[in-house]
Design an enzyme around this catalytic site. Structure first.
Site, short mmCIF file in Angstrom:
data_model
loop_
_atom_site.label_atom_id
_atom_site.label_comp_id
_atom_site.label_asym_id
_atom_site.label_seq_id
_atom_site.Cartn_x
_atom_site.Cartn_y
_atom_site.Cartn_z
N GLU A 47 -9.49 -2.83 5.80
CA GLU A 47 -10.08 -2.72 7.14
C GLU A 47 -11.18 -3.77 7.31
OE1 GLU A 47 -8.97 -0.62 9.36
OE2 GLU A 47 -7.64 0.56 8.06
N HIS A 65 -6.59 -4.84 10.63
CA HIS A 65 -6.45 -4.58 9.19
C HIS A 65 -5.17 -5.19 8.65
CE1 HIS A 65 -4.30 -0.76 10.54
NE2 HIS A 65 -3.46 -1.22 9.61
N ASP A 115 0.82 -1.21 0.00
CA ASP A 115 0.00 0.00 0.00
C ASP A 115 0.85 1.26 0.00
OD1 ASP A 115 0.98 -0.28 2.62
OD2 ASP A 115 -0.94 -1.05 3.36
N ASN A 128 -6.53 -3.04 14.84
CA ASN A 128 -7.94 -3.37 14.65
C ASN A 128 -8.14 -4.54 13.69
OD1 ASN A 128 -7.33 -2.21 12.19
ND2 ASN A 128 -9.16 -0.92 12.10
#
Length: 204
Positions: free
Chosen positions: A142, A137, A66, A135
């Site tokens: 996500e 991801h 990314d 979280n």
């Protein structure tokens, strides 16, 4: 240590790579978890005979997960800058061998499509190295993300921007709000996936 053990394994895969003609790209990640792994791997590769290391670097091809949209590649907080500082420069590798989305592209959606197409032109990913966000991801996929999701533009939630603010003077508002990320479709298409998770905050 975990970093040393994983670096040992990666070195073995790279040794095998020298004698194989059908080499798919490596999938690389960024983040604090990856830094000791890259350091340990580079220490091992620097001990190779120069002709072997040159052969490895000549044939190198990897794709990062990314990159932030709108962040100049020369910005110290960009993933391009991270990979140059933590991998390309210490190894002596041409940074152009490290494929990373161009997030200054005028059309980010088209850039995401082109990035996926270029990866597929190499046959998809071989070994994919992954970290894990607090979280859950992966890349900037996500939860919940669908396994059919391809490389695309995503909007980053506040939680992820806060987690990554350490690279932006601990200011969440300095973290770009969008990024290009490989999707679960490309990631799950890898020959091997190695998920490396460290830190007390991710224990649960």
């Amino acid at each position: 240590s975990l970093s040393d053990a994983f670096a040992d394994y990666l070195e073995l895969t790279l040794i095998k790579r020298l004698s194989s003609r059908l080499n798919k790209p490596y999938g690389l990640a960024t983040g604090r978890t990856m830094e000791p792994i890259y350091r340990a791997l580079i220490l091992r590769l620097k001990k190779w005979p120069s002709y072997k290391l040159e052969r490895l670097m000549d044939g190198w091809i990897s794709f990062n997960l990314d990159e932030y949209i709108g962040l100049d590649p020369s910005d110290n907080s960009s993933f391009r800058s991270y990979m140059n500082d933590n991998f390309a420069k210490p190894l002596g590798l041409n940074p152009n061998k490290l494929r990373i989305p161009n997030c200054l592209a005028l059309d980010p959606d088209k850039e995401a499509e082109n990035y996926s197409s270029e990866l597929l032109s190499f046959g998809g990913l071989g070994i994919q190295i992954l970290g894990l966000g607090t979280n859950g991801h992966i890349g900037f996929n996500e939860p919940p993300s669908a396994k059919e999701d391809k490389c695309r533009v995503v909007t980053l939630p506040d939680e992820t921007r806060q987690q990554n603010s350490f690279s932006f003077a601990n200011n969440t508002w300095n973290v770009p709000s969008q990024a290009i990320t490989l999707g679960l479709k490309e990631i799950l298409g890898s020959v091997e996936i190695h998920l490396v998770v460290t830190g007390f905050s991710k224990a649960n």
